[in-house]
Design a protein around this motif. Sequence first.
Motif, PDB file in Angstrom:
ATOM      1  N   LEU A  85       5.077  10.015  -6.954  1.00  0.00           N
ATOM      2  CA  LEU A  85       6.194  10.225  -7.873  1.00  0.00           C
ATOM      3  C   LEU A  85       5.666  10.566  -9.257  1.00  0.00           C
ATOM      4  CD1 LEU A  85       9.283  10.125  -8.172  1.00  0.00           C
ATOM      5  CD2 LEU A  85       9.078   7.694  -8.695  1.00  0.00           C
ATOM      6  N   ASP A  86       4.598   9.904  -9.644  1.00  0.00           N
ATOM      7  CA  ASP A  86       3.983  10.151 -10.938  1.00  0.00           C
ATOM      8  C   ASP A  86       3.430  11.561 -11.034  1.00  0.00           C
ATOM      9  OD1 ASP A  86       3.202   8.567 -13.439  1.00  0.00           O
ATOM     10  OD2 ASP A  86       1.324   9.568 -12.930  1.00  0.00           O
ATOM     11  N   GLN A  87       3.031  12.130  -9.899  1.00  0.00           N
ATOM     12  CA  GLN A  87       2.497  13.498  -9.870  1.00  0.00           C
ATOM     13  C   GLN A  87       3.586  14.535  -9.589  1.00  0.00           C
ATOM     14  OE1 GLN A  87      -1.561  13.727  -7.689  1.00  0.00           O
ATOM     15  NE2 GLN A  87      -0.570  11.881  -6.882  1.00  0.00           N
ATOM     16  N   ASN A  88       4.842  14.110  -9.611  1.00  0.00           N
ATOM     17  CA  ASN A  88       5.976  14.987  -9.328  1.00  0.00           C
ATOM     18  C   ASN A  88       5.899  15.542  -7.911  1.00  0.00           C
ATOM     19  OD1 ASN A  88       8.434  16.108  -9.941  1.00  0.00           O
ATOM     20  ND2 ASN A  88       7.579  17.951 -10.885  1.00  0.00           N
ATOM     21  N   LYS A  89       5.639  14.647  -6.962  1.00  0.00           N
ATOM     22  CA  LYS A  89       5.638  14.994  -5.537  1.00  0.00           C
ATOM     23  C   LYS A  89       6.712  14.137  -4.857  1.00  0.00           C
ATOM     24  CE  LYS A  89       0.680  16.094  -5.369  1.00  0.00           C
ATOM     25  NZ  LYS A  89      -0.624  15.744  -4.726  1.00  0.00           N
ATOM     26  N   PRO A  90       7.984  14.430  -5.141  1.00  0.00           N
ATOM     27  CA  PRO A  90       9.052  13.537  -4.673  1.00  0.00           C
ATOM     28  C   PRO A  90       9.219  13.488  -3.160  1.00  0.00           C
ATOM     29  CG  PRO A  90       9.983  15.525  -5.626  1.00  0.00           C
ATOM     30  CD  PRO A  90       8.528  15.565  -5.928  1.00  0.00           C
ATOM     31  N   VAL A  91       8.869  14.573  -2.458  1.00  0.00           N
ATOM     32  CA  VAL A  91       9.013  14.566  -1.000  1.00  0.00           C
ATOM     33  C   VAL A  91       8.056  13.544  -0.381  1.00  0.00           C
ATOM     34  CG1 VAL A  91       8.776  15.926   1.098  1.00  0.00           C
ATOM     35  CG2 VAL A  91       9.791  16.958  -0.936  1.00  0.00           C
ATOM     36  N   ASP A  92       6.796  13.601  -0.787  1.00  0.00           N
ATOM     37  CA  ASP A  92       5.816  12.637  -0.285  1.00  0.00           C
ATOM     38  C   ASP A  92       6.176  11.216  -0.711  1.00  0.00           C
ATOM     39  OD1 ASP A  92       4.365  14.698   0.844  1.00  0.00           O
ATOM     40  OD2 ASP A  92       3.048  14.926  -0.887  1.00  0.00           O
ATOM     41  N   ALA A  93       6.632  11.076  -1.963  1.00  0.00           N
ATOM     42  CA  ALA A  93       7.006   9.751  -2.455  1.00  0.00           C
ATOM     43  C   ALA A  93       8.151   9.168  -1.633  1.00  0.00           C
ATOM     44  CB  ALA A  93       7.405   9.839  -3.928  1.00  0.00           C
ATOM     45  N   THR A  94       9.123  10.003  -1.270  1.00  0.00           N
ATOM     46  CA  THR A  94      10.253   9.545  -0.460  1.00  0.00           C
ATOM     47  C   THR A  94       9.774   8.965   0.862  1.00  0.00           C
ATOM     48  OG1 THR A  94      11.769  11.168  -1.437  1.00  0.00           O
ATOM     49  CG2 THR A  94      12.364  10.283   0.709  1.00  0.00           C
ATOM     50  N   GLN A  95       8.838   9.651   1.501  1.00  0.00           N
ATOM     51  CA  GLN A  95       8.334   9.178   2.794  1.00  0.00           C
ATOM     52  C   GLN A  95       7.661   7.818   2.666  1.00  0.00           C
ATOM     53  OE1 GLN A  95       5.768  12.391   4.018  1.00  0.00           O
ATOM     54  NE2 GLN A  95       7.470  13.706   4.668  1.00  0.00           N
ATOM     55  N   HIS A  96       6.873   7.638   1.606  1.00  0.00           N
ATOM     56  CA  HIS A  96       6.125   6.390   1.484  1.00  0.00           C
ATOM     57  C   HIS A  96       6.995   5.229   1.020  1.00  0.00           C
ATOM     58  CE1 HIS A  96       2.260   8.880   1.487  1.00  0.00           C
ATOM     59  NE2 HIS A  96       2.221   8.080   2.531  1.00  0.00           N
ATOM     60  N   PHE A  97       7.949   5.476   0.136  1.00  0.00           N
ATOM     61  CA  PHE A  97       8.862   4.395  -0.255  1.00  0.00           C
ATOM     62  C   PHE A  97       9.756   3.991   0.916  1.00  0.00           C
ATOM     63  CE2 PHE A  97       8.307   5.971  -4.770  1.00  0.00           C
ATOM     64  CZ  PHE A  97       7.573   4.860  -5.172  1.00  0.00           C
ATOM     65  N   THR A  98      10.159   4.968   1.727  1.00  0.00           N
ATOM     66  CA  THR A  98      10.959   4.662   2.916  1.00  0.00           C
ATOM     67  C   THR A  98      10.172   3.779   3.876  1.00  0.00           C
ATOM     68  OG1 THR A  98      12.198   6.748   2.734  1.00  0.00           O
ATOM     69  CG2 THR A  98      12.195   5.643   4.876  1.00  0.00           C
ATOM     70  N   CYS A 127       0.830  -1.212   0.000  1.00  0.00           N
ATOM     71  CA  CYS A 127       0.000   0.000   0.000  1.00  0.00           C
ATOM     72  C   CYS A 127       0.862   1.258   0.000  1.00  0.00           C
ATOM     73  CB  CYS A 127      -0.928  -0.005   1.214  1.00  0.00           C
ATOM     74  SG  CYS A 127      -2.189  -1.294   1.207  1.00  0.00           S
ATOM     75  N   TYR A 128       1.887   1.285   0.838  1.00  0.00           N
ATOM     76  CA  TYR A 128       2.762   2.458   0.895  1.00  0.00           C
ATOM     77  C   TYR A 128       3.532   2.640  -0.413  1.00  0.00           C
ATOM     78  CZ  TYR A 128       1.938   3.280   5.858  1.00  0.00           C
ATOM     79  OH  TYR A 128       1.358   3.585   7.063  1.00  0.00           O
ATOM     80  N   SER A 129       3.950   1.536  -1.012  1.00  0.00           N
ATOM     81  CA  SER A 129       4.641   1.615  -2.288  1.00  0.00           C
ATOM     82  C   SER A 129       3.728   2.194  -3.373  1.00  0.00           C
ATOM     83  CB  SER A 129       5.142   0.228  -2.702  1.00  0.00           C
ATOM     84  OG  SER A 129       5.777   0.271  -3.962  1.00  0.00           O
ATOM     85  N   ALA A 136      10.213  -7.564   4.534  1.00  0.00           N
ATOM     86  CA  ALA A 136      11.182  -8.503   5.103  1.00  0.00           C
ATOM     87  C   ALA A 136      12.413  -8.601   4.210  1.00  0.00           C
ATOM     88  CB  ALA A 136      10.536  -9.881   5.276  1.00  0.00           C
ATOM     89  N   GLN A 137      12.187  -8.641   2.908  1.00  0.00           N
ATOM     90  CA  GLN A 137      13.260  -8.586   1.907  1.00  0.00           C
ATOM     91  C   GLN A 137      13.037  -7.335   1.075  1.00  0.00           C
ATOM     92  OE1 GLN A 137      15.866 -10.640   1.724  1.00  0.00           O
ATOM     93  NE2 GLN A 137      15.096 -11.862   3.437  1.00  0.00           N
ATOM     94  N   PRO A 138      13.894  -6.318   1.203  1.00  0.00           N
ATOM     95  CA  PRO A 138      13.669  -5.062   0.489  1.00  0.00           C
ATOM     96  C   PRO A 138      13.465  -5.286  -1.007  1.00  0.00           C
ATOM     97  CG  PRO A 138      15.455  -4.810   2.062  1.00  0.00           C
ATOM     98  CD  PRO A 138      15.110  -6.274   2.041  1.00  0.00           C
ATOM     99  N   ASP A 139      12.430  -4.672  -1.537  1.00  0.00           N
ATOM    100  CA  ASP A 139      12.085  -4.808  -2.949  1.00  0.00           C
ATOM    101  C   ASP A 139      13.005  -3.917  -3.780  1.00  0.00           C
ATOM    102  OD1 ASP A 139      10.939  -4.828  -5.448  1.00  0.00           O
ATOM    103  OD2 ASP A 139       8.901  -4.537  -4.754  1.00  0.00           O
ATOM    104  N   PRO A 140      13.778  -4.477  -4.709  1.00  0.00           N
ATOM    105  CA  PRO A 140      14.665  -3.647  -5.531  1.00  0.00           C
ATOM    106  C   PRO A 140      13.925  -2.561  -6.299  1.00  0.00           C
ATOM    107  CG  PRO A 140      15.211  -5.968  -5.785  1.00  0.00           C
ATOM    108  CD  PRO A 140      13.929  -5.913  -5.010  1.00  0.00           C
ATOM    109  N   VAL A 141      12.682  -2.815  -6.698  1.00  0.00           N
ATOM    110  CA  VAL A 141      11.919  -1.784  -7.405  1.00  0.00           C
ATOM    111  C   VAL A 141      11.642  -0.612  -6.480  1.00  0.00           C
ATOM    112  CG1 VAL A 141       9.740  -1.248  -8.569  1.00  0.00           C
ATOM    113  CG2 VAL A 141      10.889  -3.418  -9.024  1.00  0.00           C
ATOM    114  N   ASP A 142      11.281  -0.878  -5.232  1.00  0.00           N
ATOM    115  CA  ASP A 142      11.044   0.213  -4.287  1.00  0.00           C
ATOM    116  C   ASP A 142      12.332   0.970  -3.992  1.00  0.00           C
ATOM    117  OD1 ASP A 142       8.339  -0.256  -4.113  1.00  0.00           O
ATOM    118  OD2 ASP A 142       8.471  -1.473  -2.296  1.00  0.00           O
ATOM    119  N   GLN A 143      13.449   0.262  -3.915  1.00  0.00           N
ATOM    120  CA  GLN A 143      14.727   0.939  -3.710  1.00  0.00           C
ATOM    121  C   GLN A 143      15.049   1.854  -4.896  1.00  0.00           C
ATOM    122  OE1 GLN A 143      17.015  -2.665  -3.166  1.00  0.00           O
ATOM    123  NE2 GLN A 143      17.073  -2.434  -0.940  1.00  0.00           N
ATOM    124  N   TYR A 144      14.789   1.363  -6.083  1.00  0.00           N
ATOM    125  CA  TYR A 144      15.009   2.165  -7.289  1.00  0.00           C
ATOM    126  C   TYR A 144      14.122   3.404  -7.285  1.00  0.00           C
ATOM    127  CZ  TYR A 144      14.944   3.399 -12.254  1.00  0.00           C
ATOM    128  OH  TYR A 144      15.006   4.075 -13.452  1.00  0.00           O
TER     129      TYR A 144
END
Length: 304
Positions: A227-240, A218-220, A247-255
Amino acid sequence: MKMMTGKILCPAAALLLALPAAGWARQMGQQMGQQQQTPPQQQQGMGQQNQTGQTGQGQTGQGQTPPGQAAPAQPTTPPVDPAEQKDYDAFNGLKGDDPTVVVKQGEAFLTKYPTSRFTGTVYARLTVAYMNTGDENKMNAAGEKALEITPNNVDVLPVMAMATSRRLNPQDIDYQQKLRKTQTYANTGIQSLNALQKPTAMTDEDFAHARDEKLAMCYSALGLAELDQNKPVDATQHFTEALKLEAQPDPVDQYLLGLSFMGQNQFAQAATAFDACAKPGTSMSDRCKQERDDAKKKASTPHP
Protein backbone atom coordinates in the motif's frame (compact mmCIF):
# COMPACT_ATOMS: atom_id res chain seq x y z
CA MET A 1 1.13 8.29 -1.57
CA LYS A 2 -1.48 9.45 -4.06
CA MET A 3 -4.41 7.12 -4.32
CA MET A 4 -6.14 6.51 -7.64
CA THR A 5 -9.24 8.21 -6.31
CA GLY A 6 -7.39 11.50 -6.56
CA LYS A 7 -7.41 11.84 -2.81
CA ILE A 8 -4.02 12.77 -1.40
CA LEU A 9 -2.97 10.65 1.53
CA CYS A 10 0.14 10.69 3.59
CA PRO A 11 2.32 7.56 3.34
CA ALA A 12 0.64 4.60 4.93
CA ALA A 13 3.21 4.23 7.68
CA ALA A 14 3.07 7.90 8.60
CA LEU A 15 -0.70 7.64 8.68
CA LEU A 16 -0.51 4.75 11.10
CA LEU A 17 1.45 6.76 13.59
CA ALA A 18 -1.89 8.26 14.54
CA LEU A 19 -3.65 4.89 14.72
CA PRO A 20 -4.13 2.73 17.79
CA ALA A 21 -1.68 -0.13 17.64
CA ALA A 22 -4.36 -2.80 17.38
CA GLY A 23 -2.26 -4.97 15.16
CA TRP A 24 0.67 -4.65 17.54
CA ALA A 25 -1.37 -5.57 20.55
CA ARG A 26 -1.62 -9.29 19.80
CA GLN A 27 -0.14 -10.78 22.92
CA MET A 28 2.79 -12.70 21.55
CA GLY A 29 4.34 -13.13 24.98
CA GLN A 30 2.64 -16.48 25.47
CA GLN A 31 4.42 -17.88 22.46
CA MET A 32 3.93 -21.25 20.92
CA GLY A 33 7.39 -22.28 21.97
CA GLN A 34 6.73 -21.57 25.63
CA GLN A 35 4.19 -24.37 25.84
CA GLN A 36 6.99 -26.90 25.95
CA GLN A 37 10.25 -26.95 27.88
CA THR A 38 13.04 -26.05 25.46
CA PRO A 39 16.26 -28.05 25.69
CA PRO A 40 19.32 -25.88 26.36
CA GLN A 41 20.69 -26.60 22.88
CA GLN A 42 17.53 -25.21 21.27
CA GLN A 43 17.38 -21.57 22.15
CA GLN A 44 14.33 -20.86 19.98
CA GLY A 45 12.34 -24.08 20.33
CA MET A 46 9.65 -23.51 17.70
CA GLY A 47 11.94 -22.20 15.01
CA GLN A 48 14.88 -24.46 15.72
CA GLN A 49 13.13 -27.70 14.93
CA ASN A 50 13.00 -26.83 11.24
CA GLN A 51 16.58 -25.70 10.85
CA THR A 52 18.89 -27.90 8.81
CA GLY A 53 22.56 -28.64 9.10
CA GLN A 54 22.69 -28.54 12.87
CA THR A 55 24.71 -31.75 13.16
CA GLY A 56 25.94 -32.29 9.64
CA GLN A 57 24.46 -35.78 9.53
CA GLY A 58 22.38 -36.78 6.56
CA GLN A 59 24.09 -34.30 4.24
CA THR A 60 25.84 -35.62 1.16
CA GLY A 61 29.51 -36.12 1.82
CA GLN A 62 29.24 -34.88 5.40
CA GLY A 63 28.84 -36.67 8.73
CA GLN A 64 29.44 -40.10 7.19
CA THR A 65 31.94 -42.51 8.73
CA PRO A 66 34.20 -44.32 6.21
CA PRO A 67 33.98 -48.15 6.37
CA GLY A 68 36.32 -49.68 8.94
CA GLN A 69 36.69 -46.52 10.95
CA ALA A 70 35.14 -45.75 14.31
CA ALA A 71 32.58 -42.97 14.34
CA PRO A 72 34.08 -39.72 15.61
CA ALA A 73 33.03 -38.65 19.05
CA GLN A 74 30.19 -36.13 19.00
CA PRO A 75 30.90 -32.82 20.73
CA THR A 76 29.20 -32.57 24.07
CA THR A 77 27.40 -29.50 25.32
CA PRO A 78 28.93 -28.11 28.51
CA PRO A 79 26.57 -28.34 31.48
CA VAL A 80 24.67 -25.24 32.44
CA ASP A 81 25.62 -23.56 35.68
CA PRO A 82 22.84 -24.37 38.18
CA ALA A 83 22.41 -20.70 39.09
CA GLU A 84 22.10 -19.75 35.41
CA GLN A 85 19.57 -22.53 34.81
CA LYS A 86 17.54 -21.41 37.83
CA ASP A 87 17.50 -17.77 36.66
CA TYR A 88 16.55 -18.80 33.14
CA ASP A 89 13.75 -21.06 34.37
CA ALA A 90 12.41 -18.17 36.44
CA PHE A 91 12.45 -15.89 33.40
CA ASN A 92 11.00 -18.51 31.07
CA GLY A 93 8.23 -19.21 33.57
CA LEU A 94 6.89 -15.64 33.46
CA LYS A 95 3.35 -15.60 32.15
CA GLY A 96 3.89 -12.48 30.05
CA ASP A 97 0.90 -10.58 31.39
CA ASP A 98 3.08 -7.64 32.42
CA PRO A 99 5.73 -6.82 29.77
CA THR A 100 7.57 -4.50 32.18
CA VAL A 101 8.34 -7.51 34.38
CA VAL A 102 9.60 -9.45 31.36
CA VAL A 103 11.82 -6.52 30.38
CA LYS A 104 13.23 -6.14 33.88
CA GLN A 105 14.07 -9.80 34.35
CA GLY A 106 15.24 -10.31 30.77
CA GLU A 107 17.64 -7.39 30.91
CA ALA A 108 18.92 -8.56 34.29
CA PHE A 109 19.55 -12.05 32.92
CA LEU A 110 21.51 -10.76 29.92
CA THR A 111 23.60 -8.51 32.15
CA LYS A 112 24.41 -11.41 34.46
CA TYR A 113 24.93 -14.03 31.73
CA PRO A 114 25.94 -12.20 28.53
CA THR A 115 27.26 -15.37 26.86
CA SER A 116 24.51 -17.71 27.99
CA ARG A 117 23.23 -20.36 25.61
CA PHE A 118 19.76 -19.02 26.43
CA THR A 119 20.37 -15.53 25.01
CA GLY A 120 18.38 -16.28 21.85
CA THR A 121 15.27 -17.16 23.82
CA VAL A 122 15.68 -14.14 26.09
CA TYR A 123 16.16 -11.72 23.18
CA ALA A 124 13.15 -13.21 21.42
CA ARG A 125 10.89 -12.66 24.39
CA LEU A 126 12.31 -9.20 25.02
CA THR A 127 11.42 -8.30 21.43
CA VAL A 128 7.75 -8.91 22.18
CA ALA A 129 7.93 -7.25 25.58
CA TYR A 130 9.52 -4.10 24.16
CA MET A 131 6.82 -4.03 21.49
CA ASN A 132 4.10 -4.17 24.13
CA THR A 133 5.72 -1.37 26.14
CA GLY A 134 6.08 0.79 23.03
CA ASP A 135 9.89 0.90 23.03
CA GLU A 136 10.49 0.52 19.29
CA ASN A 137 14.24 1.10 19.38
CA LYS A 138 14.90 -1.61 21.96
CA MET A 139 12.40 -3.90 20.26
CA ASN A 140 14.23 -3.58 16.97
CA ALA A 141 17.65 -4.14 18.58
CA ALA A 142 16.48 -7.21 20.50
CA GLY A 143 14.74 -8.63 17.46
CA GLU A 144 17.81 -8.30 15.28
CA LYS A 145 19.96 -10.02 17.92
CA ALA A 146 17.44 -12.84 18.22
CA LEU A 147 17.43 -13.33 14.45
CA GLU A 148 21.23 -13.35 14.32
CA ILE A 149 21.07 -16.41 16.56
CA THR A 150 18.08 -18.06 14.86
CA PRO A 151 17.27 -16.47 11.46
CA ASN A 152 13.96 -18.33 11.08
CA ASN A 153 12.62 -17.64 14.58
CA VAL A 154 8.87 -17.84 14.12
CA ASP A 155 8.13 -15.77 17.22
CA VAL A 156 10.34 -12.85 16.22
CA LEU A 157 9.91 -12.62 12.43
CA PRO A 158 6.20 -11.65 12.49
CA VAL A 159 6.81 -8.98 15.13
CA MET A 160 9.73 -7.50 13.19
CA ALA A 161 7.78 -7.60 9.93
CA MET A 162 4.83 -5.77 11.46
CA ALA A 163 6.97 -3.26 13.32
CA THR A 164 9.19 -2.41 10.35
CA SER A 165 6.23 -2.05 7.98
CA ARG A 166 4.63 0.51 10.30
CA ARG A 167 7.75 2.65 10.30
CA LEU A 168 8.00 2.90 6.52
CA ASN A 169 8.20 6.44 5.19
CA PRO A 170 9.39 7.18 1.63
CA GLN A 171 10.88 10.43 2.92
CA ASP A 172 13.38 8.57 5.11
CA ILE A 173 16.87 8.19 3.72
CA ASP A 174 16.85 4.49 4.64
CA TYR A 175 13.38 3.83 3.20
CA GLN A 176 14.51 1.20 0.68
CA GLN A 177 16.49 -0.63 3.36
CA LYS A 178 13.47 -0.73 5.69
CA LEU A 179 11.26 -1.85 2.82
CA ARG A 180 13.57 -4.76 2.01
CA LYS A 181 13.74 -5.71 5.68
CA THR A 182 9.95 -5.70 5.94
CA GLN A 183 9.61 -7.98 2.94
CA THR A 184 12.39 -10.29 4.11
CA TYR A 185 11.00 -10.60 7.63
CA ALA A 186 7.47 -11.25 6.35
CA ASN A 187 8.35 -13.69 3.56
CA THR A 188 10.80 -15.63 5.75
CA GLY A 189 8.19 -15.74 8.49
CA ILE A 190 5.53 -17.10 6.14
CA GLN A 191 7.89 -19.74 4.76
CA SER A 192 9.09 -20.81 8.22
CA LEU A 193 5.60 -20.91 9.73
CA ASN A 194 4.19 -22.97 6.86
CA ALA A 195 7.04 -25.47 7.25
CA LEU A 196 6.64 -25.68 11.02
CA GLN A 197 5.89 -29.04 12.65
CA LYS A 198 3.40 -29.11 15.51
CA PRO A 199 5.06 -29.63 18.89
CA THR A 200 3.77 -32.73 20.65
CA ALA A 201 2.83 -30.66 23.69
CA MET A 202 0.32 -28.58 21.71
CA THR A 203 -3.16 -29.48 20.52
CA ASP A 204 -3.96 -29.12 16.84
CA GLU A 205 -6.31 -26.25 17.67
CA ASP A 206 -3.80 -24.32 19.76
CA PHE A 207 -1.08 -24.82 17.16
CA ALA A 208 -3.24 -23.65 14.27
CA HIS A 209 -4.41 -20.60 16.22
CA ALA A 210 -0.91 -19.51 17.22
CA ARG A 211 0.52 -20.15 13.76
CA ASP A 212 -2.30 -18.34 11.97
CA GLU A 213 -2.03 -15.26 14.18
CA LYS A 214 1.67 -15.02 13.34
CA LEU A 215 1.01 -15.60 9.64
CA ALA A 216 -1.58 -12.82 9.73
CA MET A 217 1.03 -10.39 11.04
CA CYS A 218 3.35 -11.28 8.15
CA TYR A 219 0.63 -10.87 5.52
CA SER A 220 -0.47 -7.59 7.07
CA ALA A 221 3.11 -6.31 6.93
CA LEU A 222 3.38 -7.21 3.24
CA GLY A 223 0.07 -5.48 2.57
CA LEU A 224 1.16 -2.29 4.27
CA ALA A 225 4.46 -2.26 2.38
CA GLU A 226 2.54 -2.65 -0.90
CA LEU A 227 0.00 0.00 0.00
CA ASP A 228 2.88 2.30 0.82
CA GLN A 229 4.29 1.67 -2.67
CA ASN A 230 0.90 2.39 -4.28
CA LYS A 231 0.30 -1.26 -5.18
CA PRO A 232 -3.32 -1.54 -4.00
CA VAL A 233 -4.11 -4.77 -5.87
CA ASP A 234 -1.33 -6.69 -4.13
CA ALA A 235 -2.15 -4.99 -0.82
CA THR A 236 -5.79 -6.09 -1.13
CA GLN A 237 -4.76 -9.72 -1.52
CA HIS A 238 -2.50 -9.68 1.52
CA PHE A 239 -4.85 -7.80 3.84
CA THR A 240 -7.64 -10.19 2.82
CA GLU A 241 -5.42 -13.15 3.68
CA ALA A 242 -4.46 -11.59 7.02
CA LEU A 243 -8.09 -11.06 7.99
CA LYS A 244 -8.96 -14.66 7.09
CA LEU A 245 -6.29 -15.88 9.49
CA GLU A 246 -7.11 -13.60 12.42
CA ALA A 247 -9.31 -15.15 15.09
CA GLN A 248 -10.54 -11.63 15.90
CA PRO A 249 -10.34 -9.40 12.81
CA ASP A 250 -7.95 -6.51 13.39
CA PRO A 251 -9.73 -3.17 12.84
CA VAL A 252 -6.49 -1.69 11.50
CA ASP A 253 -6.27 -4.39 8.84
CA GLN A 254 -9.92 -3.83 7.96
CA TYR A 255 -9.23 -0.12 7.60
CA LEU A 256 -6.17 -0.73 5.44
CA LEU A 257 -8.13 -3.16 3.28
CA GLY A 258 -10.62 -0.37 2.72
CA LEU A 259 -7.83 1.97 1.65
CA SER A 260 -6.57 -0.70 -0.74
CA PHE A 261 -10.00 -0.93 -2.39
CA MET A 262 -10.18 2.87 -2.57
CA GLY A 263 -6.86 2.82 -4.41
CA GLN A 264 -8.54 0.73 -7.11
CA ASN A 265 -11.68 2.88 -7.27
CA GLN A 266 -13.64 -0.10 -5.93
CA PHE A 267 -15.75 2.07 -3.70
CA ALA A 268 -18.50 -0.42 -2.83
CA GLN A 269 -15.94 -2.98 -1.63
CA ALA A 270 -14.13 -0.23 0.27
CA ALA A 271 -17.37 0.79 2.01
CA THR A 272 -17.89 -2.81 3.12
CA ALA A 273 -14.36 -3.03 4.53
CA PHE A 274 -14.70 0.28 6.35
CA ASP A 275 -18.11 -0.73 7.70
CA ALA A 276 -16.52 -3.80 9.32
CA CYS A 277 -14.27 -1.62 11.48
CA ALA A 278 -16.88 1.12 12.01
CA LYS A 279 -18.82 -0.92 14.55
CA PRO A 280 -19.14 0.76 17.97
CA GLY A 281 -16.42 -0.13 20.41
CA THR A 282 -13.66 -0.81 17.91
CA SER A 283 -10.45 1.20 18.05
CA MET A 284 -10.97 2.51 14.52
CA SER A 285 -14.69 3.25 14.77
CA ASP A 286 -14.75 7.00 14.12
CA ARG A 287 -12.19 6.98 11.33
CA CYS A 288 -13.80 4.00 9.63
CA LYS A 289 -17.21 5.68 9.74
CA GLN A 290 -15.83 8.73 7.97
CA GLU A 291 -14.12 6.64 5.31
CA ARG A 292 -17.19 4.41 4.89
CA ASP A 293 -19.46 7.39 4.28
CA ASP A 294 -16.97 8.84 1.79
CA ALA A 295 -16.70 5.50 -0.04
CA LYS A 296 -20.51 5.14 -0.20
CA LYS A 297 -20.81 8.64 -1.64
CA LYS A 298 -18.22 7.86 -4.29
CA ALA A 299 -19.88 4.52 -5.05
CA SER A 300 -23.20 6.28 -5.72
CA THR A 301 -21.60 8.88 -7.97
CA PRO A 302 -21.38 7.92 -11.67
CA HIS A 303 -17.78 7.69 -12.93
CA PRO A 304 -16.68 7.84 -16.54
